[in-house]
Design a protein around this motif. Sequence first.
Motif, mmCIF file in Angstrom:
data_model
loop_
_atom_site.group_PDB
_atom_site.id
_atom_site.type_symbol
_atom_site.label_atom_id
_atom_site.label_comp_id
_atom_site.label_asym_id
_atom_site.label_seq_id
_atom_site.Cartn_x
_atom_site.Cartn_y
_atom_site.Cartn_z
ATOM 1 N N LEU A 1 0.780 -1.282 -0.060
ATOM 2 C CA LEU A 1 0.119 0.430 -0.010
ATOM 3 C C LEU A 1 1.123 0.878 0.217
ATOM 4 C CD1 LEU A 1 -2.114 -0.913 2.764
ATOM 5 C CD2 LEU A 1 -3.100 -1.182 0.319
ATOM 6 N N LEU A 2 1.817 1.042 0.378
ATOM 7 C CA LEU A 2 2.595 2.332 0.700
ATOM 8 C C LEU A 2 3.335 2.476 -0.515
ATOM 9 C CD1 LEU A 2 4.102 2.132 4.876
ATOM 10 C CD2 LEU A 2 2.149 3.483 3.831
ATOM 11 N N GLU A 3 3.821 1.449 -1.037
ATOM 12 C CA GLU A 3 4.455 1.240 -2.231
ATOM 13 C C GLU A 3 3.588 2.171 -3.230
ATOM 14 O OE1 GLU A 3 7.694 -1.041 -4.287
ATOM 15 O OE2 GLU A 3 6.367 -2.166 -3.749
ATOM 16 N N LYS A 4 2.830 1.586 -3.501
ATOM 17 C CA LYS A 4 1.726 1.953 -4.488
ATOM 18 C C LYS A 4 1.316 3.800 -4.000
ATOM 19 C CE LYS A 4 -0.811 -2.084 -5.430
ATOM 20 N NZ LYS A 4 -2.248 -2.860 -4.686
ATOM 21 N N SER A 5 1.385 4.266 -2.923
ATOM 22 C CA SER A 5 1.209 5.526 -2.944
ATOM 23 C C SER A 5 2.192 6.046 -2.906
ATOM 24 C CB SER A 5 0.813 5.749 -1.354
ATOM 25 O OG SER A 5 -0.653 5.329 -1.306
#
Length: 176
Positions: A90-94
């Motif tokens: 999730l953090l990487e996608k953001s």
Amino acid sequence: MTDSQPPAGAGAESVPPLDPAQLGTYFVLMEAVSLLQHQVEQQLRAEGGISYVQFQLLARLAHGDGPLTMTGLADGVVYSRSGLTYQAGLLEKSGLITRDPSPDDDRATLVSVTDDGRALVDRVLPGHVQVVRSLLFDPLAGDDVRHLGDVMTRVRDHMRAQPPRSAASRRRRPAP
């Protein structure tokens, strides 16, 4: 609990009950942690759109000495490998972290915070500090803070003496 008590998971019949003071302390501690965590979670969602676990990951990376392995992050925030993989995704996608293979270990993945991730930590940190100070530290005197820190450090160190959760062997799924 004392060192003479059986480890967790031992038969309930062989474990002496907690005395009233221990039981009361346990419930007060758990309630205080829940109340603090709820308010921290509310602040982080409102100001940064992130969860407490995501904040922990970003803060460790933003204030660390460089990239960390996924296992190191999981141990540091006391989170399961699978849960951490999901949160890191999730953090990487953001655009808040990057994940890359480790040049030193084919099995390891290195996680780094991006400039956007660091900026997010910097943006939510003042509100985070305000919530922590008002709920946890304002009702305490200077000696209370030191004493609480000493006690909780001993408890944490005792708990950390056990192998980290990420070191537990993975269960194999039965073949179909």
